[in-house]
Design an enzyme around this catalytic site. Sequence first.
Site, mmCIF file in Angstrom:
data_model
loop_
_atom_site.group_PDB
_atom_site.id
_atom_site.type_symbol
_atom_site.label_atom_id
_atom_site.label_comp_id
_atom_site.label_asym_id
_atom_site.label_seq_id
_atom_site.Cartn_x
_atom_site.Cartn_y
_atom_site.Cartn_z
ATOM 1 N N HIS A 101 0.841 -1.199 0.000
ATOM 2 C CA HIS A 101 0.000 0.000 0.000
ATOM 3 C C HIS A 101 0.867 1.236 0.000
ATOM 4 O O HIS A 101 1.958 1.247 0.556
ATOM 5 C CB HIS A 101 -0.951 0.012 1.193
ATOM 6 C CG HIS A 101 -0.288 -0.286 2.503
ATOM 7 N ND1 HIS A 101 0.031 -1.582 2.883
ATOM 8 C CD2 HIS A 101 0.145 0.512 3.497
ATOM 9 C CE1 HIS A 101 0.614 -1.543 4.068
ATOM 10 N NE2 HIS A 101 0.716 -0.289 4.464
ATOM 11 N N HIS A 103 0.782 5.086 1.256
ATOM 12 C CA HIS A 103 0.091 6.086 2.082
ATOM 13 C C HIS A 103 0.167 7.436 1.365
ATOM 14 O O HIS A 103 1.256 7.858 0.947
ATOM 15 C CB HIS A 103 0.808 6.267 3.423
ATOM 16 C CG HIS A 103 0.782 5.089 4.343
ATOM 17 N ND1 HIS A 103 -0.078 5.014 5.415
ATOM 18 C CD2 HIS A 103 1.534 3.957 4.385
ATOM 19 C CE1 HIS A 103 0.146 3.884 6.084
ATOM 20 N NE2 HIS A 103 1.123 3.223 5.482
HETATM 21 P P1 5GP Z 1 1.608 0.070 7.391
HETATM 22 O O1 5GP Z 1 1.946 0.251 8.838
HETATM 23 O O2 5GP Z 1 1.577 -1.397 7.006
HETATM 24 O O3 5GP Z 1 2.414 0.910 6.446
HETATM 25 O O4 5GP Z 1 0.148 0.659 7.231
HETATM 26 C C1 5GP Z 1 -0.997 -0.081 7.460
HETATM 27 C C2 5GP Z 1 -2.098 0.911 7.674
HETATM 28 O O5 5GP Z 1 -3.337 0.233 7.548
HETATM 29 C C3 5GP Z 1 -2.082 1.554 9.062
HETATM 30 O O6 5GP Z 1 -1.870 2.950 8.928
HETATM 31 C C4 5GP Z 1 -3.447 1.205 9.634
HETATM 32 O O7 5GP Z 1 -4.051 2.275 10.320
HETATM 33 C C5 5GP Z 1 -4.259 0.812 8.422
HETATM 34 N N1 5GP Z 1 -5.260 -0.175 8.687
HETATM 35 C C6 5GP Z 1 -5.078 -1.358 9.350
HETATM 36 N N2 5GP Z 1 -6.241 -2.034 9.397
HETATM 37 C C7 5GP Z 1 -7.162 -1.279 8.747
HETATM 38 C C8 5GP Z 1 -8.558 -1.452 8.469
HETATM 39 O O8 5GP Z 1 -9.187 -2.452 8.823
HETATM 40 N N3 5GP Z 1 -9.169 -0.450 7.791
HETATM 41 C C9 5GP Z 1 -8.508 0.658 7.372
HETATM 42 N N4 5GP Z 1 -9.207 1.581 6.718
HETATM 43 N N5 5GP Z 1 -7.204 0.850 7.624
HETATM 44 C C10 5GP Z 1 -6.542 -0.104 8.298
#
Ligand code: 5GP
Length: 142
Positions: A101, A103
């Site tokens: 993903h 951001h």
């Molecule tokens: P990472 O830390 O892997 O770069 O980002 C994962 C992101 O996914 C986090 O910022 C977290 O808030 C978001 N996230 C995790 N679970 C969910 C969910 O069930 N729904 C949404 N909308 N965001 C999620």
Amino acid sequence: MAHEDCIFCKIIAGDIPSAKVYEDDQVYAFLDISQVTKGHTLVIPKTHVKNIYETPSEVASELFARVPRIANAIKAAYKPVGMNLLNNNEAPADQSVFHIHIHLIPRYGEGDGYSSNWNVHTEDYTPEDLQTMAAEINSEIK
Ligand code: 5GP
Ligand code: ZN
């Protein structure tokens, strides 16, 4: 192919609700449940791939091709003064969901909630060191 234990695959399938920003046949974008700043959006490919290392170039192309339009939509909606793109890969680098993903974090000025502290080590590397490093990385490009 959806991955059965992946929350983002479940979001794409509609099995977990999300605040959808954009969708087409290849890409899905939705608001991060933990908003760093207003409009913080995640852009994901519909194909399940773990992270940047495992992303085929076609999936990367399709994914990133949508990012400017979505960034411009956030900009038009909320008039941020800037925007950071962020992509975390592997747990030590803060990846917590293992479906790639990007951001999109709109910025609203000092104290808006986002911070990234870079400790730069410019003085540790001579120009020659940089040339050596560049060649070492280049030799690994497949
Ligand atoms: P990472 O830390 O892997 O770069 O980002 C994962 C992101 O996914 C986090 O910022 C977290 O808030 C978001 N996230 C995790 N679970 C969910 C969910 O069930 N729904 C949404 N909308 N965001 C999620
Ligand atoms: Zn997935």
